[in-house]
Scaffold this active site. Structure first.
Site, short mmCIF file in Angstrom:
data_model
loop_
_atom_site.label_atom_id
_atom_site.label_comp_id
_atom_site.label_asym_id
_atom_site.label_seq_id
_atom_site.Cartn_x
_atom_site.Cartn_y
_atom_site.Cartn_z
N TRP B 348 0.83 -1.22 0.00
CA TRP B 348 0.00 0.00 0.00
C TRP B 348 0.86 1.26 0.00
CZ3 TRP B 348 -1.71 2.78 4.92
CH2 TRP B 348 -0.81 2.54 5.98
N ASP B 349 2.14 1.10 0.36
CA ASP B 349 3.09 2.22 0.34
C ASP B 349 2.99 3.00 -0.97
OD1 ASP B 349 3.88 0.00 1.97
OD2 ASP B 349 5.86 0.86 2.23
N GLU B 488 1.12 -2.72 12.91
CA GLU B 488 1.30 -4.19 12.87
C GLU B 488 1.70 -4.79 14.21
OE1 GLU B 488 3.94 -4.32 9.50
OE2 GLU B 488 2.30 -4.77 8.12
N LYS B 601 2.96 0.74 16.30
CA LYS B 601 4.14 0.76 15.44
C LYS B 601 4.21 2.04 14.63
CE LYS B 601 6.23 -2.14 11.83
NZ LYS B 601 5.91 -3.19 10.85
N GLN B 602 3.05 2.50 14.19
CA GLN B 602 3.07 3.59 13.22
C GLN B 602 1.69 4.24 13.17
OE1 GLN B 602 3.39 0.18 10.36
NE2 GLN B 602 2.78 1.80 8.92
#
Lengths: 784, 784
Positions: B348-349, B488, B601-602
Site C-alpha cells: 500500500w506504500d 502491525e 508501530k506507526q
C-alpha cells in the site's frame, strides 16, 4: 546446525571399495569446507575439479583447473586460471535452498573412493517445516575419456511430497582468489553461450593467451523410471514421498589455444554426443576400468598397517590426478591442481619430490614433466643471459612460458613490503632439474631421451654453474656466494653445502655424460658438440670447477657445515613440540631472529644425503643426520618424508616412522592448516618415496636395481609395482623375504637385481624370491 | 586503510551543481559500503543500478534492476531479478587491484549530483610501492534515451609511469541475496554472448517468465588525445606520470518477454550504434536537459533551509528514478529499485505514500502506477474468490502477476517459524487502492480514466467489503473482524478504525460515483452497470453497509479507539528516546508483549486523520493526534512524515518539524540501519507530502484546490510546482504571501484556488498573488 545423529541408508555404499580405499567425512563443518574441497578434488591428470558441494554453499570455493592454463590479467604474477565451474546443481524446496549453510542438515557424509576416483555424498536435509529430504550424489572426471565429467544427484522426500526446484549450469561467476592486494579476479571472458535442445554450450577465452575452453553439457532427469533429456537449466517438479528423482549431468570440456571457435565447439559437442551414446553405466565402467589399470601399477599395499595403506593411496591418488600422460607442455604445481596456493607455480618440488613416483610408476608422465622443462630451455637460457650468467637458469617459480614467475614482493601484515629473493638465490633448482633428467634416464633406460634431451639440459645447466661459481684465489677453490639452500631460514649465505655439492655433481655429470657418449658413439658426440658448441676445453673446465668447488666441512665436528659460518650461529635446543609432535621454535626466541640460529626450516644437508646417498658413508650419514635433524623445525612439508628415508638409512626406525606418519597425514588431517589452498604435492610425492626408497629401500644403480627392505614390525607384507628399464616388476616384501615378478617386459630386457646382499637376474616368468639373510641363516640352522 | 587527509583536485568538480544538489561522502567505510550503494543508485524510471564502485570491492553488492522483471526460481516467493551488472571496471597496477579493500586509499570522495542524476567519484590510491594514482569516474543512466548507460573512468599515475591493466565486461556472476534459508540465487541464465569488433553483446533469459534482457556495450579508450574503440575486455597500457587514460563505456540494455532473440539483439545493437554516433558529449547534454525538464516540475526549493532542500531533493530524486513514464504494467516496490528489501514487492506504500508525488508532478507516471493495479483486477478477483470473498482483494504484497506474494512464513533467529498473517488481515489495502484511484481522478480531472478504470476498481473493491463485513445482529451494525490496521503490533483485532472507516469510504465512494454517473451520463451508467452487472439493489446495499459500519469510538475519552478493546490494553509511558530522538519501548517491557500494550508501530488512527482529513473536525484531529502520537514508536518509516503533516494541522509546528527532519534523513543517514536493502520509498514519498500537504497545506477539493501554507520561521521562501486539473502551477510561498502562476495549461482550464481564506480564479498569465491575512491586516493598518 548439525542435528543428533541418525542412521540413513545410502544405496551407493554398496558400490564402495573396501574401507582402505575410502577417505571420508561424517560431518558438516563450515570451517573445514575449503579443506574438504581440496581433499575431495577429482581429476584425470589434465582437468581437476575441487570437491565443492553441488549447491555451492556460502564461502565455498569452486576450483576448476586445466593443467598449463595460466593468465596474469589482474594478478601480480601469472597464475593458474580458475575456469567456469561445471558442477553447480542448486535444489530448493518452497524457496528453501538445500545447502548446509542455509538449511538444517541432519546427516552429512562424503566419501572419496580412491580406487574408482569417484566422489560420493549423502546428506539428509530438514526444511524449516521439519520435512526431511534424502540427498545423494556422485561424480567423477573420467580417466578413460579425458574430456568428460559425469555427475548424478538423487533427491528423495522422506516425509511428504514436495515441489522441487532445480537449477544448474556452468558457473562463469568464479574467480581466482589472489592476495589481499589483488582481490578476487577473473582470467577469462565468455565468448559464446548457446542453449539448444539436448545440450548447453559455453566457450570462454583467457584474456592474455587467448586460450579457448569450451564446455558442453546435457542434463538428464530420471523420474518414474523414465529418463529424459531437458534443455532447461531450471526445472520444477512435484516429487512424492519416498519417490526419487535423479539429475544426471554429462559435461565435456576442451581447451585449445590453436583451434578456432567453430572447431573447438564441434569437438566439444561431438565428445558430448559420443558420451551420451555410450550411456551412464558404460561411462562408469570405462572410468573404473581405467583406474583399475592405473592402480595395478601405482598402488602400495601394506598388510598390517591399513591406515598407512589408505593414507599412501590418498597421497598417490592426488599425484595421479595431476600428472598428464598426454601433455608434455605442462607440469605439476606445488599444490597440484587442487587449489590456488603458489598460483599453480612449479618449483623444484616437481623434479625432486613428485617426479620419482612417476618415473617408477608411469614413465610417460615423468617424461612429460621433464619435457615441460626441456621445452623451456630457451626461456632458461634467456633468464640466465638477462642476469649475466651462462647456460640455462631455470626460474625458481615457473608457469607457462618458463619465465621467472616468483613475485618480487609480498605485503606483510603491517603493510610493509617483503622483498622476495628466492629467485636470485635458490639457484639449486638448476642442478635439481639436471639431477631429475639424469635420474629419469637412469631408471627408465630411455636412451633416446638421454641423447636428445637430457644431455642438452645437463650441459646447459653445467654451463650455468661455470658462470655462477667464483674463484677464491686465496684459498684456490671455487665458491658459490649469495645463495640460499632448501633451508629458507637462512638467506644470502655463502657456499651452501647442498647447492655446492649439487653444482659439483652437475658439472661432473656433464663431463661423465660426454665421456660416456664418446665411448659409446663418437658420431653422436660430434653431433651434440656441434649443436651445443662444446669444445674439449670446456669439458675440462667443468671437470676442474667440479673438482675444486668448496664443500664446507668442519673437521673438528666431522660434519658437513650447511654453509660458511653456520656452526658459529647460536645453537639452541628444541624444548617444545606442537600438537603434531613436531618441534617448535623455543618461545624465548623471536621468528625474526631465526636466521641468527642454527634452526633450519627443512632438510638441507639431509636432503643432500638422500639425493647423493652413494656419495656418503653410513657413518657420515648418521652423524650429519642426527646433527641436523635436531635443529630442523620442519616448517616445510618437504621435510618430514626425507627425514623418514634418511632416518631409515641410518637405522632409526622410530624417527622414520614418526616422520612417515607425519608426511602421510599432511593433507589427510590438514596438519599445516593450509590444505584449503591445495594438496602439498611434494609431501605426497615424499610419502611414496618414503615407502619405496625408505621402507622398501629401493636404489637405482647404473647396472642394477637395489632393494634393501626394512619393514616395521607391524607390517606383515608390502606389495607394490615399479617400472625399471622398461619392465614392470611386482614386488612383495615380508619380514622374511622379497618376491619379485616381471609382469611386463615388452623388450625382454634382462633384469638384474640386488636384494639384501643377494644379486641375481630375475626369472623371466614367475616370482624370483630373495630371502632375508637372517632368515636364511635361521633356516640353515634349522636345516642343519 | 584511510590515510591522513590530503587535498586532491578533481576537474569534475567544475561540473557539479551547487551544493544543495549534492549528496556526498568523503570517506571510505567498508561497513557503510552497501548503504552508499543504495544511496547512490542511479536510474531513469525503468532501469536502476545500485551505486556499486566500478571495481566491485569485497562485499560490494551490485544491483541491476528493471522495473517489473520478477522471478521465483530458487526463492520462497517471487522477487525482483538482480540482472547482470554492466558497471565493472577492474584496474590493477602490477597485480595490485585498485580497490579500497585491497589497496591503500588516501582520498575517497563520491558525489551524487541530483540535478543531473550523475554519480561522480574521486579516489586516490597508493600502491604498496607508495606510488599514487588519481582515479576519477562518472556515470549516468540516460533519462533521454531510456536504454542507455554511460560511464567513464579516468586514471592518472601521480608519482611514476605505470603499466595499467583494465578488465571490464557485463558481470553475470551476480545473484539475488534472499534470506538465509535460500542462500544467494540466480534468476537468469545466459543465452547468448558474442564479442565483435566494436561491441560486446550479452543476452540473458529469466528462468520462469522467459524474459530476455540484452546488453550491448562498447569500450572507448582515450589516451594521448586519441579515442579508439576496442573489442578487448582486458587491456594493458603503459601510462606516463601525470598522463591520463580514460575508459568510456557505452551500454544499452533492453528487455522483452515477447520479442525473439534476434529481434532484441538487433534493437540493442542499433541503440548502441545510435548512441555511439551521437557521441559522449551530446549524450550528456541530452541527459542533463531531460533532468532539467524533470526538475522544473518536481523540485521543491526552500530558501532559508538549504539542508531541507537538499534532503527533499534526495528523496524526490529516488522517487523519480523508479517511476516509469512508459510502462503501465509495473509499479514501485517498497524499496524502489535500489535494493532487494521486500524482494521488490509492491505494498500500500505505493498508493498512499508514493503516488501523491507523481499525481501532482507527473500524472503520466501516476496513471501507470494505477494501471498496474487495474491490469491485475482479475488477479484480485481470483484472489478474493479463492478466499471466499466477493469483488477484488488486492494482495498485501504484489509483484508481476498480481497474485498474493506475501511469504507465508519466515524463519526466526532461533530456527522456529513465524507465521505471517498480513495477507489475511491487512485488507485495508483494498480501500487504500480505491482511495488512490479516486484521489488521482480528483486531482488530475482525468475523466477517461475515471470512467474507464477507476469506476470499475472502486465498484469491485466495494464489493469486496460487502463480503468482508459481518453483521452484528445484536448491535445492529456491521463489523470487520480478524483484521490488522497499519499498526502491525496488534494482529487479529476486530474493527480496526482505519480499516473500517476506509471500508465505509470505499462503499460510499462507489455509491457516490455511480450516482454522479447517473446524473452526468445515464448512458454511461447503463454501460458500466451492464459490464459489471450492477443492480440498483446492490448500490443500496453498499449504502446501507457503509452507513452501518461500526467505527470504534470512546465517548468517555472522546477518542477514536484504534480497535475494539484497544483502550483496555496496558498503557505505559514512553520513558526513553533513541539516538534519533525517537521513542523506544520502555526497557521494563519485552518486545513479545508489545501487543498487550497501547504502544503502536506507526500512524494508524493518525493516518486516517490525514487521508480523510475533511471527515474530522480540528478538535477531533487535535485530541486523537496527541493521544496516539504519544503511544507511537515509529518502528515503520511510514510513520514520521504523516505525523509531521497531521502535527501541522493541529498546530504543533515543533513536532511537525521534528518528524519532517526525521523522515528526510531516513536514507540520507541510514536511520533504520537497513538502507542497504534499498531506499524507504514510502518515507521518501512521505517527505514530499509533508512538504506540500504539510507546510504548503495543499488539499484537493472537488471544485477547487486549497493551499493553507504554514512555513517555519526560518523558511524564507518555498517554491514548487504541481499539476492540477491539466495545468501546471508554479507556486511560491513566503511568510507573507503566496504567488501562483499557471505555466502550462494546454486545455485552457479555469483554475480555482483557495489560498489562506481567499478564493479566486487564477489569472491566465502572470502571477496571482495571495496575501496572508495577518499580513493584509498589518498592511491595512499601515495604510490607514
Amino acid at each position: 546446525m548439525l542435528m543428533p545423529k541418525e542412521t540413513y541408508k545410502n544405496h551407493y555404499e554398496e558400490l564402495f571399495s573396501d574401507e582402505n580405499w575410502l577417505v571420508e567425512t561424517h560431518e558438516w563443518n563450515q570451517q573445514k569446507q575449503a579443506f574438504r574441497e581440496t581433499q575431495f578434488t577429482i581429476g584425470n591428470g589434465d582437468l581437476c575439479l575441487r570437491g565443492v558441494l553441488e549447491e555451492n554453499p556460502y564461502d565455498s570455493y569452486a576450483g576448476t583447473y586445466i593443467s598449463g592454463i595460466y593468465d596474469r590479467t589482474g594478478a601480480q604474477i601469472t597464475e593458474i586460471v580458475n575456469l567456469p565451474n561445471p558442477l553447480p546443481i542448486r535444489i530448493d524446496v518452497y524457496g528453501e535452498k538445500l545447502d548446509p549453510v542455509a538449511t538444517d542438515i541432519v546427516h552429512h557424509h562424503r566419501t572419496l573412493d580412491l580406487k574408482t576416483a569417484t566422489l560420493y555424498r549423502h546428506s539428509v536435509y530438514k526444511t524449516t517445516h521439519k520435512k526431511r529430504l534424502n540427498y545423494i550424489s556422485r561424480r567423477f572426471v573420467s580417466l578413460h575419456d579425458k574430456n568428460l565429467v559425469v555427475m548424478e544427484v538423487e533427491v528423495t522426500p522422506l516425509d511428504a511430497a514436495m515441489t522441487i526446484n532445480m537449477q544448474t549450469g556452468i558457473d562463469t561467476g568464479v574467480t581466482n582468489k589472489g592476495t589481499v592486494t589483488e582481490g578476487r579476479k577473473k582470467h577469462f571472458m565468455t565468448c559464446e553461450t548457446s542453449i539448444k535442445t539436448g545440450y548447453n554450450y559455453l566457450c570462454v577465452e583467457t584474456f592474455e593467451k587467448k586460450v579457448f575452453v569450451a564446455y558442453a553439457s546435457a542434463l538428464e532427469i530420471v523420474y518414474n523410471g523414465k529418463a529424459r533429456t531437458v534443455s532447461e537449466r531450471a526445472v520444477n517438479l512435484r516429487v512424492l514421498k519416498n519417490e526419487t528423482i535423479i539429475f544426471r549431468k554429462y559435461i565435456t570440456v576442451r581447451s585449445s589455444s590453436s583451434a578456432g571457435l567453430a572447431e573447438i565447439k564441434k569437438e566439444t559437442l561431438s565428445a558430448l554426443k559420443k558420451a551420451r551414446n555410450k550411456g551412464f553405466e558404460r561411462l562408469i565402467a570405462e572410468h573404473n576400468a581405467a583406474w583399475q589399470k592405473k592402480w595395478s601399477v601405482c598402488d602400495i599395499n601394506i598388510e598390517g598397517d591399513e591406515d598407512a595403506t589408505r593414507a599412501l593411496r590418498f597421497n598417490i591418488y592426488h599425484l595421479i590426478i595431476c600428472g598428464s600422460e598426454t601433455n608434455d607442455d605442462a607440469s605439476i604445481g606445488a599444490k597440484t591442481l587442487s587449489g590456488e596456493g603458489y598460483r599453480g607455480h612449479i618449483f623444484w618440488d616437481t623434479e625432486l619430490f613428485i617426479l620419482p613416483f612417476f618415473i617408477y610408476t608411469n614413465p610417460k608422465v615423468a617424461r612429460n614433466l621433464l619435457m615441460y622443462r626441456y621445452r623451456r630451455l630457451d626461456a632458461a637460457r634467456n633468464n640466465a643471459a638477462a642476469k649475466g650468467y651462462e647456460g640455462a637458469l631455470f626460474p625458481w617459480e615457473s608457469a607457462d612460458t618458463g619465465e621467472e614467475c616468483t613475485p618480487s614482493w609480498a605485503k606483510n601484515f603491517d603493510g610493509s613490503i617483503i622483498k622476495i629473493v628466492t629467485m636470485d638465490e635458490e639457484h639449486h633448482i638448476v642442478s635439481d632439474i639436471a639431477y631429475a633428467f639424469s635420474n629419469y634416464a637412469k631408471v627408465t633406460g630411455d636412451e633416446s631421451f638421454l641423447w636428445k634431451h637430457a644431455i642438452e639440459l645437463i650441459v646447459e645447466t653445467a654451463r650455468f654453474w661455470t658462470s655462477r661459481v667464483v674463484l677464491n684465489r686465496k684459498k684456490r677453490r671455487y665458491e658459490i656466494l649469495h645463495a640460499m639452500g632448501p633451508d629458507e631460514f637462512h638467506e644470502d649465505v655463502d657456499n651452501n653445502a647442498y647447492t655446492n655439492v649439487l653444482a659439483k655433481w652437475n658439472l661432473l655429470a656433464a663431463c661423465d655424460l660426454l665421456a660416456k657418449t664418446a665411448r659409446k658413439s663418437p658420431a653422436r658426440l660430434k653431433q651434440i658438440s656441434k649443436k651445443l658448441r662444446i669444445k674439449p676445453k670446456e669439458i675440462a673446465m667443468w671437470k676442474n670447477l667440479g673438482d675444486r668447488i668448496h664443500i664446507p666441512f668442519s673437521k673438528k665436528k666431522r660434519l658437513i657445515e650447511q654453509f660458511d659460518g653456520y656452526f658459529r650461529l647460536n645453537d639452541h635446543r628444541i624444548t617444545q613440540l606442537n600438537d603434531h609432535f613436531m618441534p617448535e621454535l623455543p618461545i624465548s626466541l623471536d621468528w625474526k631472529d631465526v636466521s641468527k640460529t642454527q634452526f633450519i626450516k627443512q632438510a638441507d644437508v639431509v636432503m643432500l644425503l638422500y639425493l647423493l646417498n652413494d656419495h656418503f658413508s653410513h657413518e657420515e650419514k648418521r652423524r650429519n643426520y642426527y646433527y641436523y635433524e635436531r635443529r630442523t623445525l620442519h616448517k616445510s612439508s618437504l621435510s618430514p618424508a626425507i627425514h623418514s628415508i634418511v632416518g631409515l638409512e641410518v637405522g632409526d626406525e622410530d624417527k622414520a616412522l614418526h616422520y612417515f606418519a607425519h608426511a602421510l597425514s599432511t593433507d589427510l588431517s590438514d596438519i599445516h592448516g593450509n590444505s584449503s589452498d591445495g594438496i602439498h604435492a611434494a609431501s605426497a610425492g615424499g610419502t611414496w618415496q618414503a615407502a619405496i626408497m625408505g621402507f622398501a629401500g629401493l636404489r637405482p644403480h647404473d647396472d642394477f636395481l637395489a632393494l634393501n627392505p626394512h619393514l616395521p614390525s607391524n607390517w606383515k607384507k608390502m606389495s607394490f609395482a615399479i617400472w625399471w628399464r622398461g619392465a614392470l616388476l611386482k614386488i612383495r616384501i615380508t619380514s622374511k623375504k622379497t618376491g619379485v615378478e616381471i609382469t611386463k617386459n615388452p623388450k625382454n630386457s634382462k633384469i638384474f637385481l640386488q636384494v639384501y646382499d643377494q644379486t641375481q637376474f630375475l626369472k623371466p616368468k614367475g616370482i624370483t624370491c630373495f630371502e632375508r639373510p637372517e632368515t636364511k641363516r635361521k633356516k640353515k640352522r634349522r636345516e642343519s
